[in-house]
Write a protein that holds these residues in place. Structure first.
Motif, PDB file in Angstrom:
ATOM      1  N   HIS A 366       0.835  -1.200   0.000  1.00 22.97           N
ATOM      2  CA  HIS A 366       0.000   0.000   0.000  1.00 22.97           C
ATOM      3  C   HIS A 366       0.871   1.253   0.000  1.00 22.97           C
ATOM      4  CE1 HIS A 366      -3.095   2.886   1.108  1.00 22.97           C
ATOM      5  NE2 HIS A 366      -2.414   3.193   2.198  1.00 22.97           N
ATOM      6  N   VAL A 367       1.932   1.239   0.791  1.00 27.09           N
ATOM      7  CA  VAL A 367       2.864   2.373   0.832  1.00 27.09           C
ATOM      8  C   VAL A 367       3.562   2.534  -0.514  1.00 27.09           C
ATOM      9  CG1 VAL A 367       4.985   3.251   1.905  1.00 27.09           C
ATOM     10  CG2 VAL A 367       3.206   2.206   3.320  1.00 27.09           C
ATOM     11  N   MET A 368       3.949   1.418  -1.108  1.00 27.08           N
ATOM     12  CA  MET A 368       4.596   1.471  -2.417  1.00 27.08           C
ATOM     13  C   MET A 368       3.675   2.090  -3.458  1.00 27.08           C
ATOM     14  SD  MET A 368       6.431  -2.282  -2.495  1.00 27.08           S
ATOM     15  CE  MET A 368       6.912  -2.119  -4.214  1.00 27.08           C
ATOM     16  N   ARG A 369       2.428   1.629  -3.508  1.00 26.09           N
ATOM     17  CA  ARG A 369       1.487   2.114  -4.510  1.00 26.09           C
ATOM     18  C   ARG A 369       1.197   3.607  -4.332  1.00 26.09           C
ATOM     19  NH1 ARG A 369       0.406   0.308  -9.143  1.00 26.09           N
ATOM     20  NH2 ARG A 369      -1.745   1.087  -9.032  1.00 26.09           N
ATOM     21  N   THR A 370       1.106   4.039  -3.076  1.00 25.58           N
ATOM     22  CA  THR A 370       0.866   5.462  -2.818  1.00 25.58           C
ATOM     23  C   THR A 370       2.013   6.300  -3.365  1.00 25.58           C
ATOM     24  OG1 THR A 370      -0.361   4.892  -0.808  1.00 25.58           O
ATOM     25  CG2 THR A 370       0.370   7.175  -1.032  1.00 25.58           C
ATOM     26  N   GLY A 371       3.235   5.825  -3.164  1.00 20.79           N
ATOM     27  CA  GLY A 371       4.387   6.543  -3.685  1.00 20.79           C
ATOM     28  C   GLY A 371       4.443   6.521  -5.197  1.00 20.79           C
ATOM     29  N   LEU A 372       4.035   5.419  -5.802  1.00 17.15           N
ATOM     30  CA  LEU A 372       4.075   5.305  -7.262  1.00 17.15           C
ATOM     31  C   LEU A 372       3.046   6.223  -7.914  1.00 17.15           C
ATOM     32  CD1 LEU A 372       5.146   3.843  -9.805  1.00 17.15           C
ATOM     33  CD2 LEU A 372       3.384   2.116  -9.438  1.00 17.15           C
ATOM     34  N   ILE A 373       1.866   6.303  -7.318  1.00 16.38           N
ATOM     35  CA  ILE A 373       0.784   7.090  -7.920  1.00 16.38           C
ATOM     36  C   ILE A 373       0.975   8.591  -7.687  1.00 16.38           C
ATOM     37  CG2 ILE A 373      -1.699   7.548  -7.843  1.00 16.38           C
ATOM     38  CD1 ILE A 373      -2.091   4.592  -7.137  1.00 16.38           C
ATOM     39  N   TYR A 374       1.363   8.939  -6.459  1.00 10.44           N
ATOM     40  CA  TYR A 374       1.429  10.361  -6.108  1.00 10.44           C
ATOM     41  C   TYR A 374       2.851  10.906  -6.005  1.00 10.44           C
ATOM     42  CZ  TYR A 374      -3.457   9.532  -4.979  1.00 10.44           C
ATOM     43  OH  TYR A 374      -4.781   9.184  -5.047  1.00 10.44           O
ATOM     44  N   ARG A 375       3.841  10.052  -6.242  1.00  9.23           N
ATOM     45  CA  ARG A 375       5.236  10.453  -6.184  1.00  9.23           C
ATOM     46  C   ARG A 375       5.553  11.137  -4.852  1.00  9.23           C
ATOM     47  NH1 ARG A 375       8.269   7.672  -9.936  1.00  9.23           N
ATOM     48  NH2 ARG A 375       6.790   7.061 -11.543  1.00  9.23           N
ATOM     49  N   ASN A 376       6.258  12.265  -4.894  1.00 10.11           N
ATOM     50  CA  ASN A 376       6.701  12.895  -3.651  1.00 10.11           C
ATOM     51  C   ASN A 376       5.544  13.340  -2.760  1.00 10.11           C
ATOM     52  OD1 ASN A 376       9.436  12.600  -4.167  1.00 10.11           O
ATOM     53  ND2 ASN A 376       9.509  14.460  -5.411  1.00 10.11           N
ATOM     54  N   MET A 387      -0.594   3.401   9.199  1.00 11.00           N
ATOM     55  CA  MET A 387       0.401   2.340   9.201  1.00 11.00           C
ATOM     56  C   MET A 387       0.288   1.435  10.425  1.00 11.00           C
ATOM     57  SD  MET A 387       1.990   2.469   6.411  1.00 11.00           S
ATOM     58  CE  MET A 387       0.347   2.822   5.806  1.00 11.00           C
ATOM     59  N   LEU A 388      -0.415   1.917  11.457  1.00 10.12           N
ATOM     60  CA  LEU A 388      -0.597   1.105  12.661  1.00 10.12           C
ATOM     61  C   LEU A 388      -1.818   0.209  12.570  1.00 10.12           C
ATOM     62  CD1 LEU A 388       0.286   3.767  15.394  1.00 10.12           C
ATOM     63  CD2 LEU A 388       1.685   1.834  14.644  1.00 10.12           C
ATOM     64  N   LEU A 389      -2.628   0.416  11.529  1.00  7.41           N
ATOM     65  CA  LEU A 389      -3.809  -0.422  11.355  1.00  7.41           C
ATOM     66  C   LEU A 389      -3.398  -1.823  10.940  1.00  7.41           C
ATOM     67  CD1 LEU A 389      -6.163   2.064   9.449  1.00  7.41           C
ATOM     68  CD2 LEU A 389      -6.216   1.469  11.892  1.00  7.41           C
ATOM     69  N   ASP A 390      -4.194  -2.802  11.356  1.00 11.95           N
ATOM     70  CA  ASP A 390      -3.887  -4.194  11.036  1.00 11.95           C
ATOM     71  C   ASP A 390      -4.170  -4.514   9.585  1.00 11.95           C
ATOM     72  OD1 ASP A 390      -3.027  -4.791  13.566  1.00 11.95           O
ATOM     73  OD2 ASP A 390      -5.010  -5.419  14.254  1.00 11.95           O
ATOM     74  N   ASN A 391      -5.190  -3.885   9.010  1.00 11.46           N
ATOM     75  CA  ASN A 391      -5.579  -4.194   7.637  1.00 11.46           C
ATOM     76  C   ASN A 391      -5.628  -2.924   6.809  1.00 11.46           C
ATOM     77  OD1 ASN A 391      -6.156  -7.109   7.857  1.00 11.46           O
ATOM     78  ND2 ASN A 391      -7.751  -6.419   9.263  1.00 11.46           N
ATOM     79  N   VAL A 392      -4.952  -2.928   5.691  1.00 14.09           N
ATOM     80  CA  VAL A 392      -4.964  -1.811   4.758  1.00 14.09           C
ATOM     81  C   VAL A 392      -5.362  -2.358   3.402  1.00 14.09           C
ATOM     82  CG1 VAL A 392      -3.582  -0.059   3.592  1.00 14.09           C
ATOM     83  CG2 VAL A 392      -3.180  -0.533   6.001  1.00 14.09           C
ATOM     84  N   GLU A 393      -6.362  -1.737   2.778  1.00 12.32           N
ATOM     85  CA  GLU A 393      -6.818  -2.205   1.475  1.00 12.32           C
ATOM     86  C   GLU A 393      -5.738  -1.963   0.433  1.00 12.32           C
ATOM     87  OE1 GLU A 393      -9.509  -3.832   0.638  1.00 12.32           O
ATOM     88  OE2 GLU A 393     -10.151  -3.910   2.716  1.00 12.32           O
ATOM     89  N   THR A 394      -5.425  -2.971  -0.336  1.00 12.81           N
ATOM     90  CA  THR A 394      -4.438  -2.856  -1.394  1.00 12.81           C
ATOM     91  C   THR A 394      -5.036  -3.333  -2.693  1.00 12.81           C
ATOM     92  OG1 THR A 394      -3.498  -5.060  -1.288  1.00 12.81           O
ATOM     93  CG2 THR A 394      -2.709  -3.495   0.344  1.00 12.81           C
ATOM     94  N   GLU A 395      -4.261  -3.164  -3.766  1.00  8.57           N
ATOM     95  CA  GLU A 395      -4.727  -3.598  -5.075  1.00  8.57           C
ATOM     96  C   GLU A 395      -4.201  -4.975  -5.439  1.00  8.57           C
ATOM     97  OE1 GLU A 395      -3.917  -0.761  -8.080  1.00  8.57           O
ATOM     98  OE2 GLU A 395      -4.812   0.911  -7.015  1.00  8.57           O
ATOM     99  N   SER A 396      -3.397  -5.567  -4.535  1.00  8.87           N
ATOM    100  CA  SER A 396      -2.774  -6.845  -4.873  1.00  8.87           C
ATOM    101  C   SER A 396      -3.791  -7.955  -5.037  1.00  8.87           C
ATOM    102  CB  SER A 396      -1.757  -7.229  -3.788  1.00  8.87           C
ATOM    103  OG  SER A 396      -2.385  -7.352  -2.543  1.00  8.87           O
ATOM    104  N   GLY A 397      -4.947  -7.829  -4.369  1.00  8.28           N
ATOM    105  CA  GLY A 397      -5.967  -8.870  -4.498  1.00  8.28           C
ATOM    106  C   GLY A 397      -7.268  -8.309  -5.004  1.00  8.28           C
ATOM    107  N   GLN A 398      -7.175  -7.280  -5.855  1.00  6.85           N
ATOM    108  CA  GLN A 398      -8.372  -6.569  -6.259  1.00  6.85           C
ATOM    109  C   GLN A 398      -9.308  -7.420  -7.106  1.00  6.85           C
ATOM    110  OE1 GLN A 398      -7.016  -3.233  -8.519  1.00  6.85           O
ATOM    111  NE2 GLN A 398      -6.144  -4.445 -10.163  1.00  6.85           N
ATOM    112  N   ASP A 399      -8.777  -8.397  -7.817  1.00  3.83           N
ATOM    113  CA  ASP A 399      -9.643  -9.231  -8.648  1.00  3.83           C
ATOM    114  C   ASP A 399     -10.335 -10.259  -7.773  1.00  3.83           C
ATOM    115  OD1 ASP A 399      -7.106  -9.241 -11.194  1.00  3.83           O
ATOM    116  OD2 ASP A 399      -8.825  -7.909 -10.967  1.00  3.83           O
ATOM    117  N   ASP A 400     -11.647 -10.229  -7.714  1.00  2.00           N
ATOM    118  CA  ASP A 400     -12.359 -11.184  -6.862  1.00  2.00           C
ATOM    119  C   ASP A 400     -12.889 -12.358  -7.675  1.00  2.00           C
ATOM    120  OD1 ASP A 400     -15.502  -9.336  -6.541  1.00  2.00           O
ATOM    121  OD2 ASP A 400     -14.297  -9.912  -8.286  1.00  2.00           O
TER     122      ASP A 400
END
Length: 428
Positions: A366-376, A387-400
């Motif tokens: 999730h941190v990687m994708r945020t940096g890739l999309i929005y850069r600096n 970052m302290l949350l246990d679950n963060v939605e990502t795109e790695s499993g977006q296909d259901d």
């Protein structure tokens, strides 16, 4: 792209040497049929493998920066790491993609030399990772023990374990921080050829129970496992065929014959089984199934299996097993390499029963994708609370769902070894 077709093994009965095994009353109950199937592309699993290739590279770079005495890496130091990290782009360009993880600054003496250190967010994620390693250390010890117990010598060269470190969820520098804490379980030994090997010394008997056996022990299938232990039945591998394959009569007949063969635990000595028998083929399927079950993401590179092939007592042409049993394994050609995944490890694009480390890696992505999309700008978009949350939605499993398409009908030689997989295996 050439298609992977299933190869025919000659039907043979068990050798006399096999009678020394506990399965002496079992014989092959039928001829494993000749079934020619096309390789099928699974877009969902390919997407997961694609995203996790970058995730793994970023994670390994994070560990390399942490190990550096200066706390940073120069562009010159990682200039030749591209193939080592499995990347399709230069490492410098890769690190600049993710400013939320890697902070770039000029060298103090050489202004034109880019340097990279970890951001505060990356350090926080690393701290959480170390906490997971400590909290689940017993699980890591058990997983590493099981891997070593499957080897003929109950040991592996450290250089053979390093490539599997990320897949097995081993902490960075595991041979220095983990192994010495368990002298009754592990020992570093010097082989006659001068190679340092990690050997398993003593483990509880319950460690020698495969994932397939453990899964059959409880729930509605408990009776099946109890009958298996009494020798009254055999254990069946879970299968999930590509669309349309499972309904084919030839495939059903083939799999029924395969499932009827005795199941041999990957922790049993197999050197006295006829290497050309159907029984050995099922044993090889069991070993590969167990090895993938022990990985965090239920997948690894084919080459990582190849370097421990002899220790696992696998045939030279073991790749045919992955393509011969598409209901159990999936072979992916993404990212200019060959990756094998365990189908039952995923459901609708998500890991089944994910390890806590897998959840942490989702946050990392999730941190990687945020940096890739929005850069600096992405650095300011990530809050410490997120970052302290246990679950963060990502795109790695977006296909259901699993969208699959049949590949070409061209014949593929499963023994063709591509230069794309000729990686080096030093630790980063």
């Amino acid at each position: 792209m050439k298609a992977y077709l299933f190869s025919l093994l000659k039907p043979q009965t068990l050798s006399k040497a096999t009678k020394l095994l506990p399965h002496q009353h079992h014989q092959c109950r039928g001829i494993i049929a000749k079934v020619r199937l096309k390789w099928v592309k699974n877009r969902t699993l390919d997407h997961i493998i694609d995203t996790e290739t970058d995730l793994k590279a970023a994670s390994l770079l994070k560990d390399a920066i942490k190990r550096s005495p200066t706390g940073f890496l120069t562009a010159k130091s990682f200039a030749d790491w591209q193939k080592l990290l499995g990347l399709t782009v230069p490492v410098l360009r890769f690190m600049r993609r993710y400013p939320t993880l890697f902070h770039e600054f000029p060298h103090a003496r050489y202004a034109n030399l880019p340097c990279f250190k970890l951001t505060d967010t990356a350090l926080l994620l690393d701290s959480q990772e170390q906490n997971i390693h400590q909290t689940h250390e017993s699980d890591t010890v058990e997983r590493l023990s099981r891997v070593l117990m499957m080897m003929k010598t109950k040991s592996l060269p450290l250089q053979s374990l390093y490539p599997l470190k990320w897949d097995l969820g081993l902490p960075d520098g595991f041979e220095k921080v983990l192994v010495p804490k368990y002298p009754d379980c592990f020992r570093l030994v010097k082989a006659s050829d001068g190679v340092t090997r990690l050997k398993v010394i003593h483990c509880p008997d319950e460690f020698a129970v495969s994932a397939l056996q453990r899964n059959k022990e409880g729930g509605d299938v408990g009776d099946e496992y109890r009958q298996f232990k009494r020798g009254q039945t055999v254990l069946a591998f879970p299968m999930s065929f590509p669309r349309g394959y499972g309904a084919q009569k030839k495939v059903r007949a083939w799999m029924e014959e395969f499932q009827k063969l005795p199941y041999i635990s990957p922790y049993e000595d197999s050197r006295q089984i006829d290497p050309n028998s159907d029984l050995m083929e099922k044993r090889v399927v069991g070993v590969l199934h167990e090895l993938l079950s022990l990985t965090i993401h239920k997948k690894t590179k084919r080459n990582y299996v190849r370097i421990i092939r002899e220790e696992l007592n696998l045939p030279h042409k073991f790749t045919r097993i992955f393509t011969r049993y598409p209901g159990i394994f999936y072979l992916s050609l993404k990212c200019k390499t060959t990756t094998v995944a365990l189908r039952e490890g995923y459901q609708r694009g998500k890991l089944v029963n994910p390890h806590p480390l897998a959840h942490l890696r989702e946050k990392f992505y999730h941190v990687m994708r945020t940096g890739l999309i929005y850069r600096n700008k992405g650095v300011n978009m990530l809050s410490q609370q997120d970052m302290l949350l246990d679950n963060v939605e990502t795109e790695s499993g977006q296909d259901d769902y699993e969208e699959e398409e049949v590949g070409t009908g061209d014949e593929c030689d499963e023994d063709e070894e591509s230069d794309l997989d000729s990686e080096e295996y030093d630790e980063y």
